[in-house]
Design a protein around this motif. Structure first.
Motif, PDB file in Angstrom:
ATOM      1  N   LEU A 186       0.812  -1.218   0.000  1.00 22.26           N
ATOM      2  CA  LEU A 186       0.000   0.000   0.000  1.00 22.26           C
ATOM      3  C   LEU A 186       0.845   1.269   0.000  1.00 22.26           C
ATOM      4  CD1 LEU A 186      -2.774  -0.935   2.609  1.00 22.26           C
ATOM      5  CD2 LEU A 186      -2.937  -1.000   0.109  1.00 22.26           C
ATOM      6  N   GLY A 187       2.124   1.145   0.403  1.00 17.37           N
ATOM      7  CA  GLY A 187       2.984   2.317   0.521  1.00 17.37           C
ATOM      8  C   GLY A 187       2.740   3.111   1.781  1.00 17.37           C
ATOM      9  N   HIS A 188       2.250   2.447   2.845  1.00 21.87           N
ATOM     10  CA  HIS A 188       1.959   3.129   4.105  1.00 21.87           C
ATOM     11  C   HIS A 188       3.100   2.921   5.106  1.00 21.87           C
ATOM     12  CE1 HIS A 188      -2.686   2.802   3.351  1.00 21.87           C
ATOM     13  NE2 HIS A 188      -2.060   3.572   2.475  1.00 21.87           N
ATOM     14  N   PRO A 189       3.599   3.970   5.746  1.00 21.54           N
ATOM     15  CA  PRO A 189       4.614   3.808   6.783  1.00 21.54           C
ATOM     16  C   PRO A 189       4.116   2.886   7.903  1.00 21.54           C
ATOM     17  CG  PRO A 189       4.381   6.118   6.187  1.00 21.54           C
ATOM     18  CD  PRO A 189       3.252   5.386   5.529  1.00 21.54           C
ATOM     19  N   VAL A 190       5.060   2.227   8.574  1.00 18.50           N
ATOM     20  CA  VAL A 190       4.725   1.336   9.682  1.00 18.50           C
ATOM     21  C   VAL A 190       5.227   1.962  10.984  1.00 18.50           C
ATOM     22  CG1 VAL A 190       4.984  -0.964  10.689  1.00 18.50           C
ATOM     23  CG2 VAL A 190       4.868  -0.691   8.201  1.00 18.50           C
ATOM     24  N   VAL A 191       4.334   2.046  11.968  1.00 15.63           N
ATOM     25  CA  VAL A 191       4.666   2.553  13.299  1.00 15.63           C
ATOM     26  C   VAL A 191       4.658   1.376  14.275  1.00 15.63           C
ATOM     27  CG1 VAL A 191       3.956   4.052  15.196  1.00 15.63           C
ATOM     28  CG2 VAL A 191       3.701   4.831  12.821  1.00 15.63           C
TER      29      VAL A 191
ATOM     30  N   PRO B 103       8.845   3.816   5.150  1.00 14.95           N
ATOM     31  CA  PRO B 103       9.446   4.319   6.383  1.00 14.95           C
ATOM     32  C   PRO B 103       8.897   3.573   7.596  1.00 14.95           C
ATOM     33  CG  PRO B 103       8.769   6.136   4.982  1.00 14.95           C
ATOM     34  CD  PRO B 103       8.198   4.896   4.369  1.00 14.95           C
ATOM     35  N   GLN B 104       9.784   3.329   8.567  1.00 14.37           N
ATOM     36  CA  GLN B 104       9.386   2.667   9.808  1.00 14.37           C
ATOM     37  C   GLN B 104       9.780   3.559  10.983  1.00 14.37           C
ATOM     38  OE1 GLN B 104       9.621  -1.977   9.281  1.00 14.37           O
ATOM     39  NE2 GLN B 104      11.537  -1.135   8.525  1.00 14.37           N
ATOM     40  N   ILE B 105       8.851   3.743  11.909  1.00 10.82           N
ATOM     41  CA  ILE B 105       9.059   4.613  13.074  1.00 10.82           C
ATOM     42  C   ILE B 105       8.717   3.806  14.324  1.00 10.82           C
ATOM     43  CG2 ILE B 105       8.363   6.752  14.230  1.00 10.82           C
ATOM     44  CD1 ILE B 105       7.476   7.782  11.448  1.00 10.82           C
ATOM     45  N   THR B 106       9.595   3.849  15.304  1.00 14.93           N
ATOM     46  CA  THR B 106       9.418   3.032  16.506  1.00 14.93           C
ATOM     47  C   THR B 106       9.285   3.905  17.745  1.00 14.93           C
ATOM     48  OG1 THR B 106      10.698   1.233  15.525  1.00 14.93           O
ATOM     49  CG2 THR B 106      10.446   1.207  17.914  1.00 14.93           C
ATOM     50  N   ILE B 107       8.292   3.569  18.576  1.00 19.47           N
ATOM     51  CA  ILE B 107       8.141   4.172  19.900  1.00 19.47           C
ATOM     52  C   ILE B 107       8.258   3.046  20.923  1.00 19.47           C
ATOM     53  CG2 ILE B 107       6.714   5.564  21.440  1.00 19.47           C
ATOM     54  CD1 ILE B 107       7.393   7.101  18.947  1.00 19.47           C
ATOM     55  N   GLN B 108       9.244   3.124  21.792  1.00 22.45           N
ATOM     56  CA  GLN B 108       9.381   2.138  22.861  1.00 22.45           C
ATOM     57  C   GLN B 108       8.523   2.609  24.037  1.00 22.45           C
ATOM     58  OE1 GLN B 108      13.851   0.500  21.698  1.00 22.45           O
ATOM     59  NE2 GLN B 108      13.443   1.153  23.783  1.00 22.45           N
TER      60      GLN B 108
ATOM     61  N   ALA C 267      17.439  -0.070  12.207  1.00 25.56           N
ATOM     62  CA  ALA C 267      17.492   1.221  11.514  1.00 25.56           C
ATOM     63  C   ALA C 267      16.131   1.810  11.168  1.00 25.56           C
ATOM     64  CB  ALA C 267      18.348   1.099  10.253  1.00 25.56           C
ATOM     65  N   PRO C 268      15.212   1.954  12.144  1.00 24.13           N
ATOM     66  CA  PRO C 268      13.990   2.714  11.837  1.00 24.13           C
ATOM     67  C   PRO C 268      14.348   4.155  11.510  1.00 24.13           C
ATOM     68  CG  PRO C 268      14.215   2.411  14.203  1.00 24.13           C
ATOM     69  CD  PRO C 268      15.289   1.581  13.571  1.00 24.13           C
ATOM     70  N   ARG C 269      13.490   4.830  10.745  1.00 24.51           N
ATOM     71  CA  ARG C 269      13.762   6.237  10.418  1.00 24.51           C
ATOM     72  C   ARG C 269      13.922   7.061  11.706  1.00 24.51           C
ATOM     73  NH1 ARG C 269      12.258   8.849   5.456  1.00 24.51           N
ATOM     74  NH2 ARG C 269      12.471   7.312   3.802  1.00 24.51           N
ATOM     75  N   PHE C 270      13.035   6.786  12.671  1.00 21.91           N
ATOM     76  CA  PHE C 270      13.073   7.481  13.953  1.00 21.91           C
ATOM     77  C   PHE C 270      12.742   6.479  15.049  1.00 21.91           C
ATOM     78  CE2 PHE C 270      11.744  10.616  10.779  1.00 21.91           C
ATOM     79  CZ  PHE C 270      12.665  11.623  10.988  1.00 21.91           C
TER      80      PHE C 270
END
Length: 558
Positions: A386-391, A427-432, A450-453
Motif C-alpha cells: 500500500l505504501g503506508h509507513p509502519v509505526v 518508512p518505519q518509526i518506533t516508539i518504545q 534502523a527505523p527512520r526514527f
C-alpha cells in the motif's frame, strides 16, 4: 470506533499516572541541568557580545513552528556514573525544525559547556542526526563554536570515528542536501573541516576562528609565531582564503543571514503551512516556549483524552496492558481497522491515520507467538504494497519460548518477521512504550534495524531479558556446574551474585540510561507522541517529495 475499558480514576490508573509524572519530572530536570550548566557561561558570552547556544537556536528557528529536539539525554551517566551530577546532551543541541519555512536539521555546539569540546556521546549524537538528515533530505544547519577534542580526555577511537562526521558532511553535499555553517567561534584542527566541508559558511567578525593548527600548536610544531586573526580569523577567511562566504558583525546578524539563505531554497513541501503555526514540543524547555503537553496538534484528533497516556502503561512489564488503548489516543478519530483481530491476538496490527497520514501500526499485548509472527509478517508486506509507513509501539517481552513454540517453528517464523522488518520498503518509526526484551526488540524494529526514527517513553525498558530472569538463569547454570563438581553452593554468595546481576540489568535497561548511550532519538512525554509521530510522518512524506540535485562530489570550496 474503539470501545475503551480504561478507567482513569481507578487506583491502578492513578498509581501509574503518578509514576509517569515522576519520571517526566526527572527527565525535565535533566534537560534543565544541561541548559543551566551552559547558562553559567552567560557573563563571559555577554562580555564577548555573543549569544548562548540555545539563544542562537531559538533565533534561527521560525517562531512558534514545531520543533522536535533529538537525543537530549546523550551522554547521561557516561561522563560520570553519578546520576546527581551527570550532565546530559553530549555538548550538542540538536533537533528538527523550520527555518524560513524550510524543514531543517539544526545542530549547535553547546559552547557554554567545556567551550563546546566534542564529547564521545556528543560525536555519536551528531553522527545520528546527520544520518537522519541524509535519510530525510533535510538541509543541515550547523552552528559551530567548538574547542575541538578535549586532549586531556583523548581516546584514539574518538579520533578515528570523528572522520565519519566529516564524511557525512561530504555525503550530504553530494546528495544535493545543503550544508550551511554559521561559525560563531573557534574551529581548530579537525574542527576546521566543519566549515571546510560546508556548502556555505557565515563568519562573525572578531569571533570566528578556523585553523588546522592554532598558535600554541603552530609554535610547538614549527616555531612560527602568529596571531589567531592572521591564522584563521573571520576577516582573513572572507577576504583572503575564501573559506567564508559572508561576514557578519555579530551572532544575530549571522543567524539572520542563515535564515535568508535557507529562505532561498525550494520551499518546503510541507503540510506545516496548511496547519498554521504551532508551538514547540515539551523537550529542551530552556530552548523554546512550551505548550500544554497533549494539546491538539492538528486535524482529526483522537476521540479519547491524550492525558490518559500518562496512566495506561503499567509500573512493571509483568502487568498486562491493552495497547489498543494507547493506539486509540494517537490516531485520527480513534478510528482503527484491526487486521486479523482473532488470529495471533497478542500481536496487534491496525490500519489508521495520524494527522491524515495513512499508517500501519504494530504493537504487542503479550509475547510474539507463531501466529503473531506470521500475522506481523503479512501485515508489514501489506503495508509495503500500500505504501503506508509502519509505526511500531513496542511493549514486548519477546518471542514465545517453550516446547510447543519450538516445535511449531518459532525460530523460522520469527525470522520471517525479522526479514520483513529488515527489508520493508516504507518508512518505519518506533516508539518504545514499555518492555523491549530479547529478539522482540529486533522483530519490533529496534535500533539495530534502523527505523527512520526511534523514541522512548520514560518508563520503557530495553534488555536481552529481565534482570530477575537473567539472574535466575545464571543461578541455575552455576548450581548445575557446582553439582557436577560435587560442590555445595553457598546461599549467601549465590544471593549476592543474583542481586548484582539484577542491579546490572535494571540499571542498563532504564530508558534514561539507554538514551544516554544514544540508543534512541530521545525520551518523550507520552502525551506528545501523536505530535512527534505526525512531525516524523510529515518529514518522511516531504523527503519522498523533495527532488534534490545530487552531484558526483560535494560543493568544493573555491
Amino acid at each position: 470506533m474503539f470501545e475503551s475499558t480504561f478507567r482513569p480514576q481507578s487506583p491502578q490508573a492513578q498509581a501509574r499516572r503518578g509514576a509517569m509524572l515522576a519520571r517526566l519530572e526527572q527527565l525535565r530536570a535533566l534537560e534543565d541541568r544541561a541548559a543551566m550548566a551552559s547558562a553559567k557561561s552567560k557573563p563571559q558570552f555577554d562580555k564577548r557580545g555573543q549569544l548562548l547556544p540555545r539563544e542562537r537556536v531559538a533565533l534561527l528557528l521560525d517562531p512558534g513552528a514545531r520543533f522536535v529536539p533529538l537525543c537530549s539525554l546523550a551522554g547521561y551517566l557516561q561522563d560520570t556514573p553519578d546520576p546527581g551530577t551527570s550532565v546530559p546532551g553530549g555538548g550538542v543541541v540538536a533537533g528538527m525544525g523550520f527555518v524560513s519555512g524550510v524543514r531543517c536539521m539544526v545542530v549547535a555546539s553547546d559552547s557554554g559547556i567545556e567551550a563546546g569540546a566534542i564529547q564521545a556521546r556528543g560525536l555519536e549524537k551528531i553522527l545520528r542526526v546527520q544520518e537522519i538528515a541524509l535519510q530525510n533530505r533535510l538541509p543541515f544547519v550547523h552552528l559551530v563554536e567548538s574547542a575541538g577534542a578535549n586532549l586531556t580526555k583523548y581516546q584514539v577511537e574518538g579520533f578515528v570515528q570523528g572522520g565519519a562526521l566529516f564524511r557525512n558532511l561530504a555525503r550530504l553535499s553530494a546528495a544535493g542536501i545543503p550544508v550551511v555553517t554559521v561559525q560563531h567561534g573557534s574551529g581548530t584542527a579537525g574542527g576546521a573541516y566543519m566549515p571546510g566541508l560546508s556548502d556555505i559558511v557565515i563568519m562573525v567578525r572578531g569571533r570566528s576562528r578556523a585553523f588546522l593548527a592554532g598558535p600554541p600548536l603552530l609554535l610547538a610544531a614549527t616555531g612560527e609565531v602568529a596571531t589567531e586573526e592572521e591564522l584563521g580569523g573571520a576577516e582573513m577567511h572572507t577576504s583572503v582564503s575564501g573559506l567564508g562566504e559572508y561576514l557578519a558583525q555579530d551572532d544575530r546578524e549571522a543567524l539572520g543571514l542563515a535564515r535568508r539563505l535557507l529562505g532561498t531554497l525550494t520551499p518546503a513541501l510541507s503540510r506545516q503551512r496548511e496547519r498554521g503555526q504551532k508551538t514547540s514540543l515539551a523537550g529542551e524547555r530552556a530552548l523554546l516556549p512550551l505548550p500544554l503537553a497533549g494539546e491538539d496538534w492538528g486535524e482529526g484528533v483522537a476521540a479519547f483524552n491524550p492525558q490518559d497516556l500518562l496512566a495506561l502503561m503499567p509500573l512493571h512489564h509483568r502487568e498486562p496492558v491493552d495497547m489498543r488503548e494507547v493506539i486509540a489516543r494517537l490516531v485520527d478519530g480513534s478510528d482503527m481497522l484491526e487486521f486479523k483481530a482473532l488470529y495471533g491476538a497478542a500481536t496487534v496490527c491496525v490500519q489508521a491515520r495520524i494527522e491524515g497520514h495513512a499508517v500501519g501500526i504494530l504493537s504487542n499485548n503479550g509475547p510474539i507467538d507463531v501466529a503473531g509472527a506470521n500475522k506481523a509478517t503479512h501485515f508489514i508486506q501489506w503495508m509495503c504494497q500500500l505504501g503506508h509507513p509502519v509505526v511500531y509501539l513496542q511493549n514486548t517481552t519477546g518471542y514465545m519460548v517453550g516446547k510447543d513454540s519450538e516445535q511449531g517453528g518459532m525460530i523460522k517464523h520469527g525470522s520471517k518477521m525479522i526479514q520483513a522488518v529488515t527489508n520493508a520498503t516504507v518508512p518505519q518509526i518506533t516508539i518504545q512504550c514499555g518492555a523491549s526484551f530479547g529478539a522482540g526488540n529486533y522483530g519490533m524494529c529496534g535500533r539495530g534495524f534502523a527505523p527512520r526514527f526511534l523514541f522512548s517513553w520514560p518508563q520503557a525498558t530495553t534488555a536481552v531479558m529481565g534482570g530477575e530472569q537473567a539472574a535466575r538463569t545464571m543461578q541455575i547454570v552455576a548450581e548445575a556446574g557446582m553439582a557436577r563438581k560435587g560442590i555445595t553452593p553457598d546461599p549467601a554468595q549465590m544471593q549476592t551474585q543474583f542481586d548484582e546481576i539484577v542491579h546490572r540489568f535494571e540499571r542498563q535497561a532504564d530508558a534514561f540510561y539507554t538514551s544516554g548511550l544514544v540508543l534512541d532519538d530521545g525520551v518523550i512525554d507520552p502525551r506528545d507522541t501523536r505530535a512527534v509521530l505526525a512531525f516524523c510522518l510529515d518529514t518522511c512524506a516531504e523527503a519522498s517529495a523533495r527532488e534534490p540535485r545530487p552531484m558526483q562530489f560535494g560543493v568544493a570550496r573555491m
